[in-house]
Design an enzyme around this catalytic site. Structure first.
Site, short mmCIF file in Angstrom:
data_model
loop_
_atom_site.label_atom_id
_atom_site.label_comp_id
_atom_site.label_asym_id
_atom_site.label_seq_id
_atom_site.Cartn_x
_atom_site.Cartn_y
_atom_site.Cartn_z
CB CYS A 181 -1.01 -0.50 0.91
SG CYS A 181 -2.35 1.69 1.22
CG HIS A 201 -3.96 -3.45 2.96
ND1 HIS A 201 -3.23 -2.85 3.75
CD2 HIS A 201 -4.61 -2.14 2.56
CE1 HIS A 201 -2.86 -1.34 3.84
NE2 HIS A 201 -3.71 -1.05 3.40
CD GLU A 258 -2.08 -5.82 5.50
OE1 GLU A 258 -2.01 -6.10 4.20
OE2 GLU A 258 -2.53 -4.59 5.76
#
Lengths: 199, 258
Positions: free
Chosen positions: A77, A178, A180
């Site tokens: 990001c 993202h 994650e």
């Protein structure tokens, strides 16, 4: 595998570490140059604004070590955006390891900014970092600035206009989304990065 | 193309998920992490955890459960309730939440929105608005809605607050239409359309989902970015995979719909 996550002051540091832990990796966190010494993989996360993040890297003496890195690095990001020469966000200079400039996303009636939510990947190139990831797969994005599509772009996403969703140049790579928080697609990207991205 | 988001909302009390109707009569639903991962597996796009006790009791959120959720989840989540300061927000975000949502504290001190946006970026600052139509036909904001005994009507018009919250730095608005909440008669489309017209950041509809058709109409007719619901998901009346297939069939862009 010694994976080092750089503290750029962003609030998603923990989430990135947890995602690595879910893959069976125990990352360490870099607060200073020596923390990068025997890193085999480096991840540069980032949430927030470009200016404070660069200031944070600078204050920790991490700017030069990150520029001279000879192991693979993945920016996430804002962390990806910091790899570029400059950003319109706060008009700051980035690490400059990738050529180009981060620009503000143009808002229209359909494409609201910040671009927030799950969007599809397109133009996914056949490279080890994207192994198992296909056009049409969804990833989770939250950002208001983006990298225009260029020679280092290896996957795109469209919100108003197309932009770089994943980039790679030599040892430096980045994901605008993202990983994650991108379910299986995100885990796959992290796994590919850890396992075998060409340096 | 950007997907429309389906967002189950889980009310949290003392580290457990509870459910209630119109903010009352809460019964235990189970462990937070177990329920969160079940929704994740079902295809939820995002989760909201609303700490229903922190705000009315003047406590800040216990970051212990936030961290447990962050370790387990690989989809984004937002924490609401009990966040009154940059420091409160920092603890929740550092524990792993992706966004924080503020409601009554933002009404008490609107500058908080800007402080949070400056510290963490607008993308993680969600402003929740509880709104009801008054006898004069105007929608107005309610505060302290987490506790029915303390809920107060304010003079602030909902539409004015939507504009002001964005000006201050809100990155997303959740509009909870209180009259519809928990009664399953559908989202409040007129109110959502009115807010949509003034809202250039993502808008999430809350309150009123009872059927799959309600989700289709709120995306089609009110152009919201996400739809939040609680009881229809918790009670099992609507399964998220079925919902997503129906939305896809109706031409609404969603993630995971065969």
């Amino acid at each position: 595998m010694r994976v080092v996550v750089v503290d750029a002051g962003g609030a998603n540091l923990g989430s990135v570490c947890y995602a690595l832990e879910r893959l069976g990796i125990a990352p360490t966190i870099a607060h200073e140059a020596s923390d990068l010494d025997d890193a085999e993989r480096v991840i540069l996360p980032g949430v927030g604004a470009a200016g404070p993040a660069m200031a944070c890297l600078s204050a920790q003496g991490l700017v030069e070590p990150l520029r001279r890195l000879d192991v693979p690095l993945l920016g996430i990001c804002l962390g990806m955006q910091l790899l570029y020469e400059a950003s319109e966000e706060g008009d700051i200079a980035g690490l400059g390891v990738l050529p180009g400039k981060v620009v503000r996303m143009r808002e229209d009636r359909v494409a609201r900014v910040p671009h927030m939510g799950w969007n599809t990947l397109s133009d996914v190139r056949d490279l080890p970092l994207l192994d198992g990831i296909r056009a049409g797969d969804h990833a989770f994005f939250v950002h208001g600035y983006a990298v225009p599509v260029g020679t280092d772009t290896i996957a795109t996403t469209t919100h108003g206009a197309p932009f770089s969703a994943v980039v790679q140049r030599g040892a430096y790579s980045g994901a605008q989304f993202h990983p994650e928080r991108s379910a299986e697609v995100g885990a796959r990207l992290l796994r590919n990065f850890i396992d075998g991205v060409a340096a | 193309m950007l997907s429309r988001r389906i967002i189950p909302c889980l009310d949290v009390r003392d580290g457990r998920v509870v459910k209630g109707v119109r903010f009352r009569d809460h019964v235990d639903m189970g462990d937070i992490v177990a329920l969160a991962t079940r929704y994740r597996d079902a295809g939820a796009d995002e989760l909201v955890f609303y700490d229903i006790t922190a705000s009315p009791e003047g406590r800040s959120v216990d970051s212990g459960w936030v961290e447990r959720v962050a370790r387990a989840l690989d989809i984004p989540f937002c924490v609401a309730g009990g966040i009154r300061s940059v420091e409160d927000a920092r603890r929740v975000l550092q524990a792993g939440a992706d966004k924080i949502s503020i409601n009554t504290p933002a009404l008490e001190r609107p500058a908080l929105i800007g402080e949070l946006a400056a510290a963490f970026g607008t993308q993680c600052v969600v402003v929740g608005i509880d709104s009801m139509r008054d006898a004069d036909g105007q929608w107005r904001v309610r505060r302290d809605s987490g506790d029915p005994a303390r809920t107060r009507a304010l003079a602030t018009r909902t539409l004015d607050w939507v504009v002001e919250a964005q000006r201050l730095g809100a990155g997303e608005i959740v509009l909870n239409c209180m009259a519809s909440d928990g009664v399953r008669q559908g989202y409040d489309l007129p109110q959502l359309r009115a807010v949509r017209a003034l809202c250039s950041v993502p808008l999430i509809a809350s309150g009123g989902a009872g059927t799959i058709g309600h989700f289709i109409e709120v995306f089609r007719d009110a152009d919201v970015d996400g739809a939040l619901a609680a009881s229809v998901f918790h009670g099992g009346e609507i399964r998220i995979p079925d919902l997503k297939r129906a939305l896809h069939g109706a031409g609404v862009e969603v993630r995971h719909a065969a």
